[in-house]
Write a protein that holds these residues in place. Structure first.
Motif, PDB file in Angstrom:
ATOM      1  N   LEU A 183       0.829  -1.206   0.000  1.00  0.00           N
ATOM      2  CA  LEU A 183       0.000   0.000   0.000  1.00  0.00           C
ATOM      3  C   LEU A 183       0.865   1.258   0.000  1.00  0.00           C
ATOM      4  CD1 LEU A 183      -2.808  -0.996   2.527  1.00  0.00           C
ATOM      5  CD2 LEU A 183      -3.119  -0.456   0.098  1.00  0.00           C
ATOM      6  N   SER A 184       1.956   1.226   0.747  1.00  0.00           N
ATOM      7  CA  SER A 184       2.870   2.365   0.780  1.00  0.00           C
ATOM      8  C   SER A 184       3.471   2.613  -0.612  1.00  0.00           C
ATOM      9  CB  SER A 184       3.978   2.121   1.804  1.00  0.00           C
ATOM     10  OG  SER A 184       4.918   3.175   1.802  1.00  0.00           O
ATOM     11  N   GLU A 185       3.807   1.536  -1.297  1.00  0.00           N
ATOM     12  CA  GLU A 185       4.342   1.679  -2.650  1.00  0.00           C
ATOM     13  C   GLU A 185       3.306   2.277  -3.597  1.00  0.00           C
ATOM     14  OE1 GLU A 185       5.751  -2.098  -3.929  1.00  0.00           O
ATOM     15  OE2 GLU A 185       7.347  -2.213  -2.430  1.00  0.00           O
ATOM     16  N   VAL A 186       2.058   1.800  -3.477  1.00  0.00           N
ATOM     17  CA  VAL A 186       0.991   2.315  -4.334  1.00  0.00           C
ATOM     18  C   VAL A 186       0.794   3.811  -4.096  1.00  0.00           C
ATOM     19  CG1 VAL A 186      -1.496   2.234  -4.771  1.00  0.00           C
ATOM     20  CG2 VAL A 186      -0.201   0.111  -4.575  1.00  0.00           C
ATOM     21  N   VAL A 187       0.766   4.221  -2.834  1.00  0.00           N
ATOM     22  CA  VAL A 187       0.571   5.636  -2.505  1.00  0.00           C
ATOM     23  C   VAL A 187       1.710   6.480  -3.068  1.00  0.00           C
ATOM     24  CG1 VAL A 187       0.485   7.286  -0.602  1.00  0.00           C
ATOM     25  CG2 VAL A 187      -0.845   5.189  -0.480  1.00  0.00           C
ATOM     26  N   ARG A 188       2.940   6.035  -2.901  1.00  0.00           N
ATOM     27  CA  ARG A 188       4.083   6.798  -3.396  1.00  0.00           C
ATOM     28  C   ARG A 188       4.041   6.966  -4.906  1.00  0.00           C
ATOM     29  NH1 ARG A 188       9.306   3.922  -1.426  1.00  0.00           N
ATOM     30  NH2 ARG A 188      10.251   5.574  -2.698  1.00  0.00           N
ATOM     31  N   LEU A 189       3.758   5.897  -5.624  1.00  0.00           N
ATOM     32  CA  LEU A 189       3.733   5.975  -7.090  1.00  0.00           C
ATOM     33  C   LEU A 189       2.526   6.752  -7.597  1.00  0.00           C
ATOM     34  CD1 LEU A 189       4.924   2.363  -8.040  1.00  0.00           C
ATOM     35  CD2 LEU A 189       6.232   4.507  -8.104  1.00  0.00           C
ATOM     36  N   ALA A 190       1.396   6.617  -6.918  1.00  0.00           N
ATOM     37  CA  ALA A 190       0.202   7.363  -7.322  1.00  0.00           C
ATOM     38  C   ALA A 190       0.438   8.864  -7.151  1.00  0.00           C
ATOM     39  CB  ALA A 190      -1.001   6.910  -6.506  1.00  0.00           C
ATOM     40  N   ARG A 191       1.075   9.249  -6.049  1.00  0.00           N
ATOM     41  CA  ARG A 191       1.360  10.663  -5.820  1.00  0.00           C
ATOM     42  C   ARG A 191       2.379  11.196  -6.824  1.00  0.00           C
ATOM     43  NH1 ARG A 191       1.935  10.572   0.816  1.00  0.00           N
ATOM     44  NH2 ARG A 191      -0.315  10.758   1.288  1.00  0.00           N
ATOM     45  N   ALA A 192       3.366  10.378  -7.155  1.00  0.00           N
ATOM     46  CA  ALA A 192       4.439  10.840  -8.029  1.00  0.00           C
ATOM     47  C   ALA A 192       4.016  10.915  -9.491  1.00  0.00           C
ATOM     48  CB  ALA A 192       5.655   9.912  -7.885  1.00  0.00           C
ATOM     49  N   PHE A 193       3.212   9.926  -9.940  1.00  0.00           N
ATOM     50  CA  PHE A 193       2.921   9.836 -11.371  1.00  0.00           C
ATOM     51  C   PHE A 193       1.434   9.911 -11.716  1.00  0.00           C
ATOM     52  CE2 PHE A 193       6.841   7.354 -10.593  1.00  0.00           C
ATOM     53  CZ  PHE A 193       7.728   8.115 -11.352  1.00  0.00           C
TER      54      PHE A 193
ATOM     55  N   MET B  77       1.829  -3.854 -12.601  1.00  0.00           N
ATOM     56  CA  MET B  77       3.262  -3.883 -12.921  1.00  0.00           C
ATOM     57  C   MET B  77       3.938  -5.076 -12.257  1.00  0.00           C
ATOM     58  SD  MET B  77       4.640  -0.008 -12.417  1.00  0.00           S
ATOM     59  CE  MET B  77       3.892   1.384 -13.236  1.00  0.00           C
ATOM     60  N   PRO B  78       4.878  -5.717 -12.922  1.00  0.00           N
ATOM     61  CA  PRO B  78       5.697  -6.727 -12.238  1.00  0.00           C
ATOM     62  C   PRO B  78       6.455  -6.059 -11.091  1.00  0.00           C
ATOM     63  CG  PRO B  78       5.976  -6.859 -14.614  1.00  0.00           C
ATOM     64  CD  PRO B  78       5.219  -5.582 -14.349  1.00  0.00           C
ATOM     65  N   PRO B  79       6.632  -6.745  -9.963  1.00  0.00           N
ATOM     66  CA  PRO B  79       7.328  -6.134  -8.827  1.00  0.00           C
ATOM     67  C   PRO B  79       8.689  -5.540  -9.181  1.00  0.00           C
ATOM     68  CG  PRO B  79       6.306  -8.184  -8.167  1.00  0.00           C
ATOM     69  CD  PRO B  79       6.145  -8.098  -9.654  1.00  0.00           C
ATOM     70  N   ALA B  80       9.433  -6.191 -10.076  1.00  0.00           N
ATOM     71  CA  ALA B  80      10.752  -5.678 -10.439  1.00  0.00           C
ATOM     72  C   ALA B  80      10.639  -4.331 -11.155  1.00  0.00           C
ATOM     73  CB  ALA B  80      11.477  -6.690 -11.319  1.00  0.00           C
ATOM     74  N   ARG B  81       9.619  -4.190 -12.031  1.00  0.00           N
ATOM     75  CA  ARG B  81       9.434  -2.923 -12.727  1.00  0.00           C
ATOM     76  C   ARG B  81       8.979  -1.836 -11.757  1.00  0.00           C
ATOM     77  NH1 ARG B  81       8.157  -1.548 -17.948  1.00  0.00           N
ATOM     78  NH2 ARG B  81       9.686  -3.170 -18.441  1.00  0.00           N
ATOM     79  N   ARG B  82       8.094  -2.217 -10.829  1.00  0.00           N
ATOM     80  CA  ARG B  82       7.624  -1.253  -9.831  1.00  0.00           C
ATOM     81  C   ARG B  82       8.785  -0.752  -8.992  1.00  0.00           C
ATOM     82  NH1 ARG B  82       3.314  -4.101  -8.140  1.00  0.00           N
ATOM     83  NH2 ARG B  82       4.308  -4.951  -6.280  1.00  0.00           N
ATOM     84  N   ALA B  83       9.716  -1.632  -8.692  1.00  0.00           N
ATOM     85  CA  ALA B  83      10.874  -1.249  -7.887  1.00  0.00           C
ATOM     86  C   ALA B  83      11.744  -0.225  -8.600  1.00  0.00           C
ATOM     87  CB  ALA B  83      11.684  -2.490  -7.534  1.00  0.00           C
ATOM     88  N   LEU B  84      11.807  -0.326  -9.933  1.00  0.00           N
ATOM     89  CA  LEU B  84      12.592   0.656 -10.693  1.00  0.00           C
ATOM     90  C   LEU B  84      12.013   2.062 -10.542  1.00  0.00           C
ATOM     91  CD1 LEU B  84      13.272  -1.297 -14.024  1.00  0.00           C
ATOM     92  CD2 LEU B  84      14.881  -0.855 -12.172  1.00  0.00           C
ATOM     93  N   TYR B  85      10.706   2.172 -10.626  1.00  0.00           N
ATOM     94  CA  TYR B  85      10.073   3.473 -10.462  1.00  0.00           C
ATOM     95  C   TYR B  85      10.192   3.973  -9.028  1.00  0.00           C
ATOM     96  CZ  TYR B  85       8.016   3.262 -15.128  1.00  0.00           C
ATOM     97  OH  TYR B  85       7.844   3.218 -16.495  1.00  0.00           O
ATOM     98  N   LEU B  86      10.054   3.068  -8.062  1.00  0.00           N
ATOM     99  CA  LEU B  86      10.165   3.470  -6.668  1.00  0.00           C
ATOM    100  C   LEU B  86      11.556   4.032  -6.367  1.00  0.00           C
ATOM    101  CD1 LEU B  86       8.256   0.517  -4.965  1.00  0.00           C
ATOM    102  CD2 LEU B  86       7.615   2.936  -4.853  1.00  0.00           C
TER     103      LEU B  86
ATOM    104  N   GLU C 153      13.231   5.867  -8.154  1.00  0.00           N
ATOM    105  CA  GLU C 153      13.329   7.228  -8.669  1.00  0.00           C
ATOM    106  C   GLU C 153      12.450   8.212  -7.922  1.00  0.00           C
ATOM    107  OE1 GLU C 153      15.573   7.956 -10.968  1.00  0.00           O
ATOM    108  OE2 GLU C 153      16.121   5.832 -10.918  1.00  0.00           O
ATOM    109  N   VAL C 154      11.687   7.707  -6.951  1.00  0.00           N
ATOM    110  CA  VAL C 154      10.767   8.552  -6.192  1.00  0.00           C
ATOM    111  C   VAL C 154      11.343   8.807  -4.809  1.00  0.00           C
ATOM    112  CG1 VAL C 154       8.454   8.742  -5.227  1.00  0.00           C
ATOM    113  CG2 VAL C 154       8.794   7.663  -7.461  1.00  0.00           C
ATOM    114  N   ALA C 155      11.302  10.042  -4.374  1.00  0.00           N
ATOM    115  CA  ALA C 155      11.808  10.360  -3.033  1.00  0.00           C
ATOM    116  C   ALA C 155      10.925   9.687  -1.985  1.00  0.00           C
ATOM    117  CB  ALA C 155      11.800  11.861  -2.816  1.00  0.00           C
ATOM    118  N   PRO C 156      11.517   9.112  -0.945  1.00  0.00           N
ATOM    119  CA  PRO C 156      10.736   8.465   0.122  1.00  0.00           C
ATOM    120  C   PRO C 156       9.740   9.442   0.748  1.00  0.00           C
ATOM    121  CG  PRO C 156      13.081   7.977   0.343  1.00  0.00           C
ATOM    122  CD  PRO C 156      12.987   9.058  -0.692  1.00  0.00           C
TER     123      PRO C 156
END
Length: 220
Positions: free
Chosen positions: A186-196, A206-215, A217-220
């Motif tokens: 859920l934390s990952e979803v919130v971070r990516l939703a806010r960023a993009f 998204m495959p977890p590995a692809r999601r990790a690439l975007y994460l 690039e996003v500030a914690p």
């Protein structure tokens, strides 16, 4: 496989119930619609097997470590299970208890035998459950028939040296790991939703590995 959407759905449904509801929920995920009618020990074995499959597929929600509190001194204890740990198999499905000249045939308890007041003992067989002596003898016989019932993990407190036995509940153990994994997801979803501005559906697809690439690039 318990993918991201299925994991969050399971977490959402489990949060709304109590421990018994969550055991039933995980039991159905592990054993299908008939989970509530399986002997408790068998249900525990299937839930633990489900956990093993999740570990193999996803790398595990949180590992084999757990914590408990020493009842003697209050110290917080950490312990780990062996990598090959599994609840022991059943020896028999029914037991015979001789008491005061009468023979009582009892079956192993099931999840469906539990109600608001706990285990309905009469569901295991007509017997003098009101008699503490019989109840204790029956409990010993049922435990011997399936050692997975009431399984405990023995350890010593490193702070005060007290010996203690921590009850082992596969459903509670797996649920704690699912809860941890769901919250991180859920934390990952919130971070990516806010960023993009992406939707939950797009992010979870998204495959977890692809999601990790975007994460990354996003500030914690």
């Amino acid at each position: 496989m318990l993918d991201g959407d299925a994991l969050l759905d399971l977490y959402q449904r489990g949060r709304a119930g109590d421990a018994l509801d969550r055991a039933a929920l995980l039991g159905r995920a592990a054993a299908g619609a008939g989970a509530e009618t399986l002997p408790l020990g068998e249900l525990d074995r299937r839930i633990w097997a489900l956990r093993a499959r999740l570990v193999a597929e996803t790398g595990g929600p949180a590992g084999d470590e757990a914590v408990c509190t020493c009842p003697a001194c209050g110290a917080r204890l950490e312990f780990a299970l062996p990598a090959d740990f599994a609840p022991p198999p059943a020896v028999a499905q029914t037991v015979v208890v001789d008491w005061q000249g009468e023979t009582h045939v009892l079956r192993l308890p099931r999840l469906a035998d539990f109600g608001p007041q706990g285990l309905r003992l009469q569901a295991l067989g007509a017997a003098p459950w009101h008699d503490p002596g019989f109840a204790a003898l029956a409990a010993e016989a049922l435990q011997a028939a399936d050692p997975a019932l009431g399984l405990t993990l023995a350890m010593d407190c490193p702070e005060c040296g007290a010996a203690l036995a921590e009850g082992f509940d596969p459903a509670a153990w797996l649920w704690a790991e699912i809860e941890d994994k769901a919250r991180r997801l859920l934390s990952e979803v919130v971070r990516l939703a806010r960023a993009f501005g992406w939707s939950e559906r797009d992010i979870l697809a998204m495959p977890p590995a692809r999601r990790a690439l975007y994460l990354a690039e996003v500030a914690p």
